[in-house]
Scaffold this motif. Structure first.
Motif, PDB file in Angstrom:
ATOM      1  N   SER A  45      23.262  23.231   8.957  1.00 51.77           N
ATOM      2  CA  SER A  45      24.653  22.768   9.024  1.00 51.77           C
ATOM      3  C   SER A  45      24.866  21.611   9.995  1.00 51.77           C
ATOM      4  CB  SER A  45      25.585  23.919   9.400  1.00 51.77           C
ATOM      5  OG  SER A  45      25.391  24.311  10.738  1.00 51.77           O
ATOM      6  N   MET A  46      23.899  21.356  10.902  1.00 49.19           N
ATOM      7  CA  MET A  46      24.034  20.256  11.858  1.00 49.19           C
ATOM      8  C   MET A  46      23.050  19.125  11.588  1.00 49.19           C
ATOM      9  SD  MET A  46      26.563  20.786  13.943  1.00 49.19           S
ATOM     10  CE  MET A  46      26.214  19.711  15.338  1.00 49.19           C
ATOM     11  N   GLU A  47      22.391  19.141  10.424  1.00 45.71           N
ATOM     12  CA  GLU A  47      21.493  18.041  10.085  1.00 45.71           C
ATOM     13  C   GLU A  47      22.292  16.755   9.873  1.00 45.71           C
ATOM     14  OE1 GLU A  47      19.499  19.534   6.619  1.00 45.71           O
ATOM     15  OE2 GLU A  47      17.974  20.578   7.791  1.00 45.71           O
ATOM     16  N   ASN A  48      21.709  15.605  10.186  1.00 36.50           N
ATOM     17  CA  ASN A  48      20.321  15.405  10.567  1.00 36.50           C
ATOM     18  C   ASN A  48      20.127  15.299  12.087  1.00 36.50           C
ATOM     19  OD1 ASN A  48      19.254  15.248   7.916  1.00 36.50           O
ATOM     20  ND2 ASN A  48      19.867  13.124   7.748  1.00 36.50           N
ATOM     21  N   ASN A  49      21.119  15.694  12.837  1.00 38.95           N
ATOM     22  CA  ASN A  49      21.023  15.600  14.291  1.00 38.95           C
ATOM     23  C   ASN A  49      20.278  16.778  14.892  1.00 38.95           C
ATOM     24  OD1 ASN A  49      22.638  13.148  14.600  1.00 38.95           O
ATOM     25  ND2 ASN A  49      24.284  14.411  13.784  1.00 38.95           N
ATOM     26  N   LEU A  50      20.550  17.967  14.399  1.00 43.26           N
ATOM     27  CA  LEU A  50      19.835  19.169  14.820  1.00 43.26           C
ATOM     28  C   LEU A  50      19.178  19.770  13.585  1.00 43.26           C
ATOM     29  CD1 LEU A  50      22.448  20.730  17.273  1.00 43.26           C
ATOM     30  CD2 LEU A  50      20.428  19.350  17.822  1.00 43.26           C
ATOM     31  N   LEU A  51      17.896  20.066  13.705  1.00 46.27           N
ATOM     32  CA  LEU A  51      17.118  20.507  12.557  1.00 46.27           C
ATOM     33  C   LEU A  51      16.805  21.996  12.653  1.00 46.27           C
ATOM     34  CD1 LEU A  51      14.550  17.559  12.445  1.00 46.27           C
ATOM     35  CD2 LEU A  51      16.795  17.699  11.335  1.00 46.27           C
ATOM     36  N   ILE A  52      16.598  22.614  11.497  1.00 50.00           N
ATOM     37  CA  ILE A  52      16.134  24.000  11.484  1.00 50.00           C
ATOM     38  C   ILE A  52      14.829  24.080  12.278  1.00 50.00           C
ATOM     39  CG2 ILE A  52      15.240  25.861  10.032  1.00 50.00           C
ATOM     40  CD1 ILE A  52      17.082  24.844   7.799  1.00 50.00           C
ATOM     41  N   GLY A  53      14.787  24.999  13.228  1.00 51.20           N
ATOM     42  CA  GLY A  53      13.603  25.122  14.075  1.00 51.20           C
ATOM     43  C   GLY A  53      13.750  24.456  15.426  1.00 51.20           C
ATOM     44  N   ASP A  54      14.831  23.712  15.671  1.00 50.76           N
ATOM     45  CA  ASP A  54      15.102  23.185  17.008  1.00 50.76           C
ATOM     46  C   ASP A  54      15.482  24.333  17.941  1.00 50.76           C
ATOM     47  OD1 ASP A  54      14.630  20.576  16.318  1.00 50.76           O
ATOM     48  OD2 ASP A  54      16.728  19.943  16.324  1.00 50.76           O
TER      49      ASP A  54
END
Length: 229
Positions: A45-54
């Motif tokens: 939901s926060m891509e592309n600034n925060l990625l799954i796995g951050d």
């Protein structure tokens, strides 16, 4: 010549280690409870600034509500653009992460996927769309991804949205966020692991083994230490 006698028997090495571990655990719990907390991104939901796995460091005392905390700590008010971790209004046992868009007392409206605050268009360089906004002259469906409001943000609340606007369950769907639900502001990526939502659904041992074997190959080394804007 007189000599002083010890007040008690000397501590054993094992006891000294035990006391050191207890003190370390107490300090760690204090830091986690009052200062910082780790948070991992499970969805896009926060891509592309925060990625799954951050994996993020969350500053917990920046918005502390208690009067004595405000007097002692470098606390400030919420600002538009803050990326915050909070308890879900629908399920307080779950934590979400979104960006603050609307502040108390403001009028917010979404037209053709464009945010307007008090009638003025908001510049949002961080936004990502799965589908581009339609031309202004073209009619849009009554879809909350494209059209919403206008609404007035009540005092003591925030309007939050995901950066991935077409794939985010946020204030457009469940309403205003009480400020008291905010746990803190995300400040930095301390580790990032190339993953997807399915990895977080594995049993604990499988998730651990996958993390150990892929530590080197799947770590996004370039994201370590990245400040969250």
């Amino acid at each position: 010549m007189t000599t002083s006698t010890p007040s008690g028997p000397p501590k054993s090495t094992a006891r000294e280690y035990f006391e050191s571990i207890v003190i370390a655990v107490i300090l760690a719990l204090f830091v986690r409870t009052w200062c910082f907390q780790a948070f991992k991104i499970p969805t896009g939901s926060m891509e592309n600034n925060l990625l799954i796995g951050d994996h993020l460091v969350v500053n917990k005392f920046l918005f502390a509500p208690a009067a004595f905390e405000k007097a002692l700590l470098p606390i400030r008010s919420f600002r538009r653009g803050d990326v915050v971790v909070f308890k879900s209004p629908e399920d307080p046992e779950r934590d979400f992460i979104k960006r603050v868009i609307g502040l108390p007392g403001e009028t917010l409206e979404l037209r053709h996927k464009k945010i307007f605050i008090n009638g003025a268009a908001l510049e949002e360089p961080y936004v990502h769309y799965l589908l581009p906004p339609r031309p202004d002259g073209e009619m849009t469906a009554f879809d909350k991804r494209e059209t919403y409001g206008p609404v007035n943000v009540p005092q003591g609340h925030l309007f939050v949205m995901g950066d991935n606007r077409d794939n985010s369950q946020d204030s457009r769907y469940w309403g205003f966020l009480p400020q008291s639900y905010v746990k803190g502001r995300a400040v930095m990526v301390y580790w990032s692991f190339e993953s997807d939502a399915a990895d977080y659904e594995r049993p604990g041992l499988e998730q651990l083994l996958a993390g150990l074997t892929g530590f080197v190959t799947k770590t996004r080394w370039g994201r370590l230490g990245q400040q969250i804007q």
